[in-house]
Design a protein around this motif. Structure first.
Motif, PDB file in Angstrom:
ATOM      1  N   PRO A   1       0.830  -1.211   0.000  1.00 52.44           N
ATOM      2  CA  PRO A   1       0.000   0.000   0.000  1.00 52.44           C
ATOM      3  C   PRO A   1       0.865   1.263   0.000  1.00 52.44           C
ATOM      4  N   VAL A   2       0.447   2.218  -0.803  1.00 55.25           N
ATOM      5  CA  VAL A   2       1.162   3.484  -0.906  1.00 55.25           C
ATOM      6  C   VAL A   2       0.154   4.627  -0.860  1.00 55.25           C
ATOM      7  N   GLU A   3       0.647   5.754  -0.461  1.00 52.34           N
ATOM      8  CA  GLU A   3      -0.134   6.993  -0.509  1.00 52.34           C
ATOM      9  C   GLU A   3       0.415   7.824  -1.660  1.00 52.34           C
ATOM     10  N   LEU A   4      -0.406   8.013  -2.662  1.00 58.06           N
ATOM     11  CA  LEU A   4       0.006   8.726  -3.863  1.00 58.06           C
ATOM     12  C   LEU A   4      -0.623  10.115  -3.862  1.00 58.06           C
ATOM     13  N   ARG A   5       0.227  11.155  -3.794  1.00 55.44           N
ATOM     14  CA  ARG A   5      -0.249  12.542  -3.831  1.00 55.44           C
ATOM     15  C   ARG A   5      -0.008  13.104  -5.236  1.00 55.44           C
ATOM     16  N   THR A   6      -1.072  13.600  -5.803  1.00 53.53           N
ATOM     17  CA  THR A   6      -0.971  14.227  -7.120  1.00 53.53           C
ATOM     18  C   THR A   6      -1.505  15.656  -7.027  1.00 53.53           C
ATOM     19  N   GLU A   7      -1.422  16.366  -8.132  1.00 50.52           N
ATOM     20  CA  GLU A   7      -1.911  17.744  -8.146  1.00 50.52           C
ATOM     21  C   GLU A   7      -3.424  17.810  -7.938  1.00 50.52           C
ATOM     22  N   SER A   8      -4.102  16.699  -8.214  1.00 53.92           N
ATOM     23  CA  SER A   8      -5.559  16.703  -8.082  1.00 53.92           C
ATOM     24  C   SER A   8      -6.054  16.083  -6.778  1.00 53.92           C
TER      25      SER A   8
ATOM     26  N   ALA B   1     -12.078   1.652  -3.817  1.00 56.54           N
ATOM     27  CA  ALA B   1     -13.221   2.462  -4.245  1.00 56.54           C
ATOM     28  C   ALA B   1     -13.223   2.707  -5.754  1.00 56.54           C
ATOM     29  N   GLU B   2     -12.080   3.064  -6.318  1.00 53.30           N
ATOM     30  CA  GLU B   2     -12.026   3.489  -7.714  1.00 53.30           C
ATOM     31  C   GLU B   2     -11.425   2.453  -8.649  1.00 53.30           C
ATOM     32  N   GLY B   3     -10.904   1.361  -8.110  1.00 52.08           N
ATOM     33  CA  GLY B   3     -10.252   0.380  -8.968  1.00 52.08           C
ATOM     34  C   GLY B   3      -8.869   0.859  -9.368  1.00 52.08           C
ATOM     35  N   MET B   4      -8.510   0.664 -10.626  1.00 54.52           N
ATOM     36  CA  MET B   4      -7.187   1.071 -11.112  1.00 54.52           C
ATOM     37  C   MET B   4      -7.147   2.580 -11.328  1.00 54.52           C
ATOM     38  N   VAL B   5      -6.128   3.193 -10.746  1.00 53.01           N
ATOM     39  CA  VAL B   5      -5.905   4.629 -10.928  1.00 53.01           C
ATOM     40  C   VAL B   5      -4.523   4.809 -11.541  1.00 53.01           C
ATOM     41  N   VAL B   6      -4.483   5.445 -12.710  1.00 51.98           N
ATOM     42  CA  VAL B   6      -3.222   5.683 -13.403  1.00 51.98           C
ATOM     43  C   VAL B   6      -2.932   7.176 -13.337  1.00 51.98           C
ATOM     44  N   ALA B   7      -1.819   7.511 -12.669  1.00 56.71           N
ATOM     45  CA  ALA B   7      -1.436   8.920 -12.515  1.00 56.71           C
ATOM     46  C   ALA B   7      -0.199   9.212 -13.358  1.00 56.71           C
ATOM     47  N   PRO B   8      -0.264  10.185 -14.266  1.00 57.48           N
ATOM     48  CA  PRO B   8       0.933  10.564 -15.035  1.00 57.48           C
ATOM     49  C   PRO B   8       2.030  11.074 -14.103  1.00 57.48           C
ATOM     50  N   GLN B   9       3.254  10.732 -14.421  1.00 59.69           N
ATOM     51  CA  GLN B   9       4.379  11.145 -13.583  1.00 59.69           C
ATOM     52  C   GLN B   9       4.456  12.655 -13.440  1.00 59.69           C
ATOM     53  N   ALA B  10       4.032  13.381 -14.444  1.00 60.01           N
ATOM     54  CA  ALA B  10       4.126  14.844 -14.392  1.00 60.01           C
ATOM     55  C   ALA B  10       3.213  15.436 -13.330  1.00 60.01           C
ATOM     56  N   THR B  11       2.147  14.713 -12.934  1.00 53.76           N
ATOM     57  CA  THR B  11       1.211  15.240 -11.941  1.00 53.76           C
ATOM     58  C   THR B  11       1.491  14.719 -10.535  1.00 53.76           C
ATOM     59  N   VAL B  12       2.470  13.816 -10.381  1.00 53.18           N
ATOM     60  CA  VAL B  12       2.739  13.199  -9.080  1.00 53.18           C
ATOM     61  C   VAL B  12       3.557  14.143  -8.219  1.00 53.18           C
ATOM     62  N   VAL B  13       3.069  14.367  -6.997  1.00 48.76           N
ATOM     63  CA  VAL B  13       3.795  15.189  -6.034  1.00 48.76           C
ATOM     64  C   VAL B  13       4.687  14.316  -5.158  1.00 48.76           C
ATOM     65  N   SER B  14       4.138  13.200  -4.659  1.00 45.94           N
ATOM     66  CA  SER B  14       4.926  12.303  -3.812  1.00 45.94           C
ATOM     67  C   SER B  14       4.276  10.927  -3.789  1.00 45.94           C
ATOM     68  N   VAL B  15       5.116   9.932  -3.513  1.00 43.49           N
ATOM     69  CA  VAL B  15       4.656   8.549  -3.317  1.00 43.49           C
ATOM     70  C   VAL B  15       5.383   8.022  -2.096  1.00 43.49           C
ATOM     71  N   ARG B  16       4.618   7.560  -1.121  1.00 42.27           N
ATOM     72  CA  ARG B  16       5.273   7.020   0.070  1.00 42.27           C
ATOM     73  C   ARG B  16       4.517   5.790   0.559  1.00 42.27           C
TER      74      ARG B  16
END
Length: 201
Positions: free
Chosen positions: A149-156, A177-192
């Motif tokens: 499990p990871v916490e993915l922070r994006t611009e949205s 809740a949402e199933g597969m979520v694909v986040a573009p690297q350009a919008t990623v703030v942090s992954v931990r």
């Protein structure tokens, strides 16, 4: 026509007395071959895959499955020996040449072969049942593959879920809740990493 047919059946019944033992020997030979093959196959599977497959089980299930497999191996081995006994007779046994003695010996041997075949069949069936039981136990108690499990922070916003993959373009996370979520690297703030998605930061 009926009388001739009756005589023929009577002749076959008399001949059966002399052919029963050879026919039982042939049947036992087939069982011996089958049981030997099953025993060898089980031994190979246990040696090649058994240890790796059992490591994913809880301790009690691993011990139970190992006991079932070893019991099955023992039953198949006993069944093979019984089939060998039925197919070839006891070693070092002398057959007396007197007609009546030979007849008594043949009747006794037919009885022994039938008993040995019955026991070999029971060992085969029980051995297969124990193997199937071990497989079912392994399937039902195999631990689930560890998740990440990871916490993915994006611009949205923030997404929490199991990390599925990451490359130069995207990061993929599976959420309940949402199933597969694909986040573009350009919008990623942090992954931990996080212990669980319910954990507070």
């Amino acid at each position: 026509m009926t009388a001739h047919s009756d005589r023929r059946w009577a002749e076959l019944a008399r001949e059966l007395e002399f052919t029963t033992l050879p026919e039982l020997r042939k049947q036992a030979e087939g069982w011996r071959t089958g049981l030997t093959g099953l025993t060898a196959l089980l031994a190979v599977l246990v040696l090649l895959k058994g240890r790796d497959d059992l490591t994913a089980l809880p301790d009690w299930a691993r011990n139970t499955a190992a006991g079932l497999v070893m019991s099955s191996f023992g039953l198949l081995l006993i069944g093979s020996l019984l089939a060998v006994r039925a197919a070839h007779g006891a070693p070092g046994r002398e057959i007396l040449l007197g007609g009546q003695e030979l007849r008594r010996w043949t009747e006794q041997e037919v009885s022994r072969v039938r008993r040995a075949l019955g026991r070999a069949t029971a060992c085969c069936v029980l051995g297969v049942v124990l193997v199937v039981g071990a497989l079912v136990l392994a399937w039902m108690t195999t631990k689930a593959a560890p998740t990440h499990p990871v916490e993915l922070r994006t611009e949205s916003g923030v997404v929490c879920g199991e990390l599925i993959g990451a490359d130069r373009r995207n990061i993929t996370v599976r959420t309940e809740a949402e199933g597969m979520v694909v986040a573009p690297q350009a919008t990623v703030v942090s992954v931990r990493p996080t212990p669980s998605c319910g954990a507070t930061p």
